[in-house]
Design an enzyme around this catalytic site. Structure first.
Site, PDB file in Angstrom:
ATOM      1  N   SER A 118      16.899  57.742  63.757  1.00  0.00           N
ATOM      2  CA  SER A 118      16.385  56.727  62.838  1.00  0.00           C
ATOM      3  C   SER A 118      17.171  56.815  61.539  1.00  0.00           C
ATOM      4  O   SER A 118      17.398  57.920  61.025  1.00  0.00           O
ATOM      5  CB  SER A 118      14.894  56.951  62.582  1.00  0.00           C
ATOM      6  OG  SER A 118      14.373  55.889  61.798  1.00  0.00           O
ATOM      7  N   GLU A 119      17.598  55.663  61.014  1.00  0.00           N
ATOM      8  CA  GLU A 119      18.544  55.635  59.893  1.00  0.00           C
ATOM      9  C   GLU A 119      18.052  56.367  58.644  1.00  0.00           C
ATOM     10  O   GLU A 119      18.847  56.816  57.835  1.00  0.00           O
ATOM     11  CB  GLU A 119      18.863  54.186  59.523  1.00  0.00           C
ATOM     12  CG  GLU A 119      17.672  53.416  58.957  1.00  0.00           C
ATOM     13  CD  GLU A 119      17.991  51.957  58.652  1.00  0.00           C
ATOM     14  OE1 GLU A 119      18.994  51.435  59.151  1.00  0.00           O
ATOM     15  OE2 GLU A 119      17.213  51.335  57.894  1.00  0.00           O
ATOM     16  N   ASN A 120      16.727  56.479  58.495  1.00  0.00           N
ATOM     17  CA  ASN A 120      16.207  57.130  57.302  1.00  0.00           C
ATOM     18  C   ASN A 120      16.194  58.653  57.410  1.00  0.00           C
ATOM     19  O   ASN A 120      15.614  59.316  56.556  1.00  0.00           O
ATOM     20  CB  ASN A 120      14.808  56.591  56.969  1.00  0.00           C
ATOM     21  CG  ASN A 120      13.855  56.681  58.132  1.00  0.00           C
ATOM     22  OD1 ASN A 120      14.225  56.432  59.271  1.00  0.00           O
ATOM     23  ND2 ASN A 120      12.618  57.055  57.862  1.00  0.00           N
TER      24      ASN A 120
END
Lengths: 231, 212
Positions: B49-51
């Site tokens: 997940s990009e975060n």
């Protein structure tokens, strides 16, 4: 003995000047330093350039700073949220400038500033509206776009634990932009939920070494609308 | 002959079926997020997940959400044993430098040369937002698109050239739709499979761009 612990949020932000560029950590609510942003609103600096992933939710945190009319320009990747109506209204009325940046370019431009890098070539954005007017170069048969660093006068970062040397650890996905923003600002202010004695943070797990942090301020572990973490 | 389009869940299951064990995968927000629900529990896949999460798990039980642990769509998630946290620059290094095997993204349009449009309608009244779309589009080893083949107004989203602002140039390799699966080749779209009951000829004739 050196201590970077600030007595209060007010003291930690006293010298933010009008026109400053402020890097603000957080992805959605996770890692959003709402207490420091509230402090910045109270401090009164205006004409700010804010660099953050998003542009605020409802009317707290960044949205409250925007609503108070303190922000001239937002540099971010994803301003549009279900409840970003404060930003949306200002943007449509032409009252705030937007520089939209792909999220990885945003992170890397901030990292570059923190690492003394004058610019870098990336494939991301090539051929799109967001690379318009930027220098491009073919490298090994692929097209790249030149991107520039983003420096901050201040970085406001929400960490988990800190010590008087400014060493920081974070909590889960609240880490996000904190470590790179801490590197890229002249003055980094970190809020922490716990201030611990020197040596208590395991050197193997310190995420942001103290050299990147100028001020540490303790905040209560509140359960806010933005960050409803368990106590 | 009659056919039924795939439902959103059926489409998600179809995509999940093609993700190999051991793959590092980023599922974009919206429709692609559903793919996670259809990965076989016996097949180990690493979700990024990009975060700043690797080894992302399913949604937590109601009442045990932790809003420091969210996905790219800002919904509470969990972390699997073996999962890790990292900062945004490391996260996007994974996404931009080919460390991810597959990115699954939604789309407004995909062009015959693999151009992707999924970030902005171009309407000046719409607030533009790009997030990690451009990074994922060009940075993963393979970029798959997952979308309904037609808009609500009936326009085909496979096009000769994107009319919406593009997200990435020539980056899409495969398109999963509710009508069939297509590869993007040097010579344009190639039909891999049509849904049950839909003939190759009928499907090809519904699309306004040449299908091989």
């Amino acid at each position: 003995m050196i201590s970077k612990i600030s007595p209060s949020i007010e003291a930690s932000l006293a010298d933010v000047k009008d026109g400053a560029t402020v890097l603000v950590g957080g992805f959605g609510g996770a890692g959003m330093p709402n207490e420091l942003i509230d402090g910045l609103i109270a401090q009164g600096a205006s004409n700010l350039t804010v660099v953050a992933n998003n542009a605020g939710n409802a009317e707290f945190g960044l949205a409250a700073l925007l609503k108070a009319g303190r922000v001239r320009k937002v540099i971010c990747s994803f301003p549009r949220q279900a409840d970003s109506y404060v930003f949306d209204g200002l943007y449509r009325a032409g009252k705030v400038e937007l520089e939209l940046v792909p999220q990885g370019n945003l992170a890397e431009r901030i990292r570059a500033a923190g690492a003394g890098i004058g610019g870098f070539f990336t494939r991301v954005g090539y051929g799109t509206e967001l690379a318009k007017g930027k220098e491009v170069r073919e490298i090994n048969g692929q097209m790249y776009v030149l991107e520039s660093p983003i420096h901050g006068d201040f970085a406001l970062v929400k960490a988990e634990r800190g010590d008087c040397w400014g060493n920081l650890t974070y909590r889960m996905a609240a880490r996000n932009f904190g470590p790179v923003m801490a590197m890229a600002a002249k003055t980094t202010v970190a809020s922490v939920h716990e201030v611990v004695e020197l040596g208590e943070l395991d050197p193997e797990v310190i995420v942001t070494p103290g050299i990147f942090v100028q001020r540490v301020v303790k905040i209560a572990r509140s359960t806010t609308a933005a960050s409803g973490i368990k106590s | 002959m009659s056919y039924a389009k795939l439902s959103r869940e059926q489409l998600a299951a179809r995509v999940a079926q093609d993700i190999p064990e051991g793959a590092y995968v980023n599922l974009g927000i919206g429709l692609p997020t559903l793919v996670a629900n259809h990965l076989s529990p016996t097949k180990e896949v690493f979700l990024q997940s990009e975060n700043g999460l690797l080894g992302m798990g399913p949604a937590p039980a109601k009442g045990s959400e932790d809003f420091d642990l969210i996905n790219a769509g800002k919904q509470p998630v969990t972390l699997l044993p073996g999962g890790s946290y990292f900062h945004s620059a490391d996260s996007f290094a994974m996404m931009r430098a080919g460390h991810l095997d597959i990115a699954v993204l939604g789309a407004f349009q995909v062009a015959a040369n693999g151009d992707l449009a999924n970030w902005h309608t171009g309407n000046p009244d719409d607030i533009p937002a790009v997030g990690g779309a451009m990074d994922l589009a060009v940075g993963a080893k393979q970029t798959w698109v997952m979308m309904e083949l037609f808009t609500k107004e009936g326009a085909c989203k496979l096009v000769e050239q994107c009319s919406y602002p593009i997200t990435g140039v020539g980056c899409v390799s495969r398109v999963y739709t509710d009508h069939g699966v297509f590869d993007v080749t040097r010579d344009g779209f190639q039909l891999i499979e049509a849904v049950d009951g839909l003939s190759r000829e009928t499907l090809t004739s519904m699309i306004g761009v040449l299908i091989r």
